[in-house]
Design an enzyme around this catalytic site. Structure first.
Site, PDB file in Angstrom:
ATOM      1  N   HIS A 105      -8.897  44.470  47.264  1.00 62.01           N
ATOM      2  CA  HIS A 105      -7.715  44.058  46.499  1.00 62.01           C
ATOM      3  C   HIS A 105      -8.006  42.979  45.448  1.00 62.01           C
ATOM      4  CE1 HIS A 105      -5.433  46.762  48.812  1.00 62.01           C
ATOM      5  NE2 HIS A 105      -5.108  46.010  49.824  1.00 62.01           N
ATOM      6  N   HIS A 179       1.975  46.169  46.595  1.00 64.57           N
ATOM      7  CA  HIS A 179       1.633  46.290  48.016  1.00 64.57           C
ATOM      8  C   HIS A 179       2.820  45.990  48.934  1.00 64.57           C
ATOM      9  CE1 HIS A 179      -0.999  46.137  51.543  1.00 64.57           C
ATOM     10  NE2 HIS A 179      -1.971  46.610  50.778  1.00 64.57           N
ATOM     11  N   GLU A 313       0.894  52.794  48.108  1.00 63.82           N
ATOM     12  CA  GLU A 313       0.301  52.092  46.965  1.00 63.82           C
ATOM     13  C   GLU A 313      -0.162  53.114  45.935  1.00 63.82           C
ATOM     14  OE1 GLU A 313      -2.879  49.630  48.717  1.00 63.82           O
ATOM     15  OE2 GLU A 313      -1.838  49.936  50.590  1.00 63.82           O
TER      16      GLU A 313
HETATM   17  C1  FUC Z   1      -4.119  48.231  52.526  1.00 62.06           C
HETATM   18  C2  FUC Z   1      -5.263  48.873  53.211  1.00 62.06           C
HETATM   19  C3  FUC Z   1      -6.295  47.997  53.694  1.00 62.06           C
HETATM   20  C4  FUC Z   1      -5.900  46.608  54.099  1.00 62.06           C
HETATM   21  C5  FUC Z   1      -4.785  46.023  53.308  1.00 62.06           C
HETATM   22  C6  FUC Z   1      -4.112  44.848  53.924  1.00 62.06           C
HETATM   23  O1  FUC Z   1      -4.139  48.433  51.162  1.00 62.06           O
HETATM   24  O2  FUC Z   1      -5.831  49.920  52.479  1.00 62.06           O
HETATM   25  O3  FUC Z   1      -7.066  48.621  54.695  1.00 62.06           O
HETATM   26  O4  FUC Z   1      -5.615  46.527  55.433  1.00 62.06           O
HETATM   27  O5  FUC Z   1      -3.877  46.907  52.830  1.00 62.06           O
END
Ligand code: FUC
Length: 345
Positions: A105, A179, A313
């Site tokens: 990320h 997210h 996402e």
């Molecule tokens: C998501 C997942 C990851 C991770 C994150 C907090 O995007 O693809 O594995 O745990 O979030």
């Protein structure tokens, strides 16, 4: 629309501001300029009870202490970059290893961890909150000075549209997403197990044990990954499919949209009657079912637990460097819309 602007706290000595917008249907949306985090989305259920459907906190400190990227914008690159390094035209770039050997990320001080500039345009039927941030050349290891704008548009149709735009002064890589962890039961009354997901995806990326795509696209046919006709998330979480096991019991996979159909998803929680539809222009969506959510903290008085939220996402295929390339002065642009309504019974 009704807009309330207030002080949310501070981050690194900077004030963090919260923007709360309510439409005529009683639906409201709140975001803050720290990480462009969506802290709350309040939506009526079948009985008219207006409740929050995203995981979030009321203080900056809780985001710093506990947040597994709740509600934020992820950049410069969503997901994992294998071995935390990549090459552009033969030049190697090294990123922080914040997920084993990999970069996750955008690194620890990615776009989720900075305070953005904000401008608000409040109209009668639509409100825009426009966040902007200029990431300096080599910030978190990425080449190019990148000017980024993220616009949240909320309207009377219970739609939240997220538009991303970015321009770099050098060839670089970009893959932005939001997210948010959703839970349509309202105020986290139930886990996400009985939510039903529909996605027109025929294939997904196989992951290795460190959650990096192997490069292989697997067919959803005959598996718990087949959401084409709609499926309860529970089926995947309780499945013994090696790919659901490898990610800790559930999903954490890039699902690839069928190119010949609109890129759409739908999630329904029957008990509350709430429905979320998502439209995007991106080729993939990482479906994550909160497999790593711990229970060592509370979310607005509710103890956290595994599978308390799911993320969808929208993005380019993670870790495919050639598909994430953005030329100098090229405008990177993408849009995803989240629409809330009630399921007709
Ligand atoms: C998501 C997942 C990851 C991770 C994150 C907090 O995007 O693809 O594995 O745990 O979030």
């Amino acid at each position: 629309m009704k807009l309330v602007e207030s002080c949310f706290g501070t981050f690194n000595g900077k004030q963090v501001t919260s923007y709360s917008v309510e439409n005529a249907n009683g639906m409201s949306f709140t975001c803050i300029d720290y990480g462009c985090i969506i802290t709350e989305i309040n939506v009526p259920d079948r009985e008219g009870a207006v409740e929050n459907v995203v995981l979030g906190f009321d203080t900056v400190q809780e985001y710093l202490d506990h947040s597994p990227y709740f509600g934020c914008v992820i950049g410069r690159t969503a997901g994992r970059i294998g071995q935390a390094s990549f090459e552009i035209d033969g030049v190697p770039y090294h990123l922080a290893k914040n997920d084993g050997e990999h970069n996750l990320h955008g690194g620890p001080n990615g776009f989720h961890n900075v305070v953005w500039e904000s401008v608000v345009e409040n109209k009668e039927h639509e409100t825009k909150i426009i966040f902007s941030y200029t990431s300096p050349d080599r910030e978190e290891g990425f080449p190019g000075k990148l000017a980024v704008t993220v616009t949240y548009t909320f309207n009377e149709e219970n739609e939240l549209t997220v538009s991303y735009q970015a321009v770099s002064d050098q060839k670089t890589i970009v893959n932005l997403t939001n997210h948010s962890y959703f839970n349509l039961s309202g105020h986290l009354k139930r886990t996400i197990l009985d939510h039903e997901l529909t996605v027109n995806s025929d294939g997904f990326l196989e992951l290795d044990t460190t959650l990096i795509p192997t490069g292989k696209v697997l067919s959803v046919e005959g598996t718990v990954f087949d959401f084409r006709e709609g499926k309860k998330i529970r089926l995947g979480i309780e499945s013994d499919h090696p790919q659901t096991q490898i990610v800790g019991g559930g999903f954490d996979h890039p699902l690839l949209f069928n190119d010949s159909q609109p890129k759409k998803m739908m999630v329904v929680e029957q008990e509350s009657g709430r429905k979320l539809e998502i439209d995007t222009d991106q080729p993939a969506v990482v479906f994550y079912t909160g497999n790593m959510l711990g229970n060592d903290f509370s979310i607005r008085g509710r103890q956290a637990e595994k599978h308390l939220g799911f993320c969808l996402e929208t993005q380019q295929l993670p870790n495919r460097i050639s598909e994430l390339l953005v030329e100098k002065n090229e405008v990177y642009k993408t849009t995803t819309t989240y629409r809330f309504s009630l399921e007709n019974k």
